[in-house]
Design a protein around this motif. Structure first.
Motif, short mmCIF file in Angstrom:
data_model
loop_
_atom_site.label_atom_id
_atom_site.label_comp_id
_atom_site.label_asym_id
_atom_site.label_seq_id
_atom_site.Cartn_x
_atom_site.Cartn_y
_atom_site.Cartn_z
N ILE A 1 -11.78 46.37 55.02
CA ILE A 1 -10.08 44.94 55.44
C ILE A 1 -10.34 44.36 54.66
N GLY B 1 -5.88 43.33 58.55
CA GLY B 1 -7.73 44.57 59.54
C GLY B 1 -7.28 43.64 60.28
N LEU C 1 -3.38 50.05 59.03
CA LEU C 1 -3.80 49.26 59.27
C LEU C 1 -5.21 48.97 59.55
N PRO C 2 -6.06 48.97 58.60
CA PRO C 2 -7.74 49.03 59.39
C PRO C 2 -8.10 47.98 60.20
#
Length: 246
Positions: free
Chosen positions: A87, A126, A152-153
């Motif tokens: 992130i 993230g 999106l992590p």
């Protein structure tokens, strides 16, 4: 990487899932079952820090889709989890100050999916969720995110408070949403930031709240005392966006 199988039933199938390196969010085991194969599976689960729930046969029958669970059912993540470092790296690659959303006790998959979708649109780098008392990356979450889960992590951590401490050392500061806070328009939300959102019922837990630098309140004029968690996150995320643009 996408996993196509979310509910895994039967001793061999569950053991193979662990051996193949699949992320198992949760393991349900028949209470009192102590035979060799089941012991091997629970040993494997502990090694991977999987949450294990010992339940009655009725509960397993209820969860089972095949009727052939053999005393074990595993929930595999629909998507792989990222690391917190991933992130931070995502922010660095965009040459932006990190903007991370941390979720405390969000158990509704629709809420998590909506949060992922909104966080992605608001430019967050993230999301961090805790291992316990929280929904993981299920198929419902993936569907509700409308594809944002691919971009999106999402990282999963054992201890949210400890993660906040570690991120503070990297220059982030934290704001949590709470009705007792200062009006959000009066809080400086610029710079590297972690936005902490709690569940609708309980809000942000005391230990996590104590780690936050600021507490921000969303103005509300209705008779009910809270917003849906994903809406609250959206409102605060876009106040962060507004301040970053101003």
């Amino acid at each position: 990487m996408r996993y196509e199988e979310f509910t895994i039933e039967g001793r061999n199938a569950v053991m193979e899932a662990f051996r193949a390196g699949k992320t198992i969010d949760r393991l349900f085991v028949l209470d009192g079952c102590q035979d060799g194969p089941v012991k091997s599976i629970t040993r494997e689960a502990k090694k991977h820090d999987t949450i294990i729930s010992f339940v009655k046969k009725e509960r397993l029958d209820q969860l089972s889709q095949t009727g052939k669970h053999q005393g074990v059912i595993a929930y595999a993540a629909a998507y792989e989890y990222a690391e917190v470092e991933d992130i931070l790296k995502a922010a660095e690659e965009k040459n932006e100050a990190p903007f991370i959303v941390l979720l405390d006790s969000i158990e509704d998959p629709h809420n998590l999916g909506a949060i992922i979708r909104t966080a992605h649109q608001a430019g967050a780098h993230g999301i961090i969720i805790p291992k316990r008392r929280a929904v993981g990356l299920t198929a419902t979450v993936a569907r509700t995110s409308a594809g944002a889960i691919n971009y999106l992590p999402v990282a999963k951590v054992t201890n949210l408070s400890a993660t906040i401490e570690e991120l503070k050392e990297k220059g982030l500061w934290f704001v949590c949403a709470d009705m007792d806070g200062e009006l959000m328009y009066n809080v400086n939300l610029k710079g590297p930031i972690g936005l902490v959102i709690g569940s609708e019922g309980e809000g942000v837990g005391r230990l996590v709240k104590e780690k936050c630098d600021y507490i921000a309140r969303i103005p509300m004029y209705g008779e009910v005392d809270s917003l849906n968690a994903s809406v609250a996150m959206g409102v605060l995320a876009y106040e962060i966006v507004r301040q970053r643009l101003s």
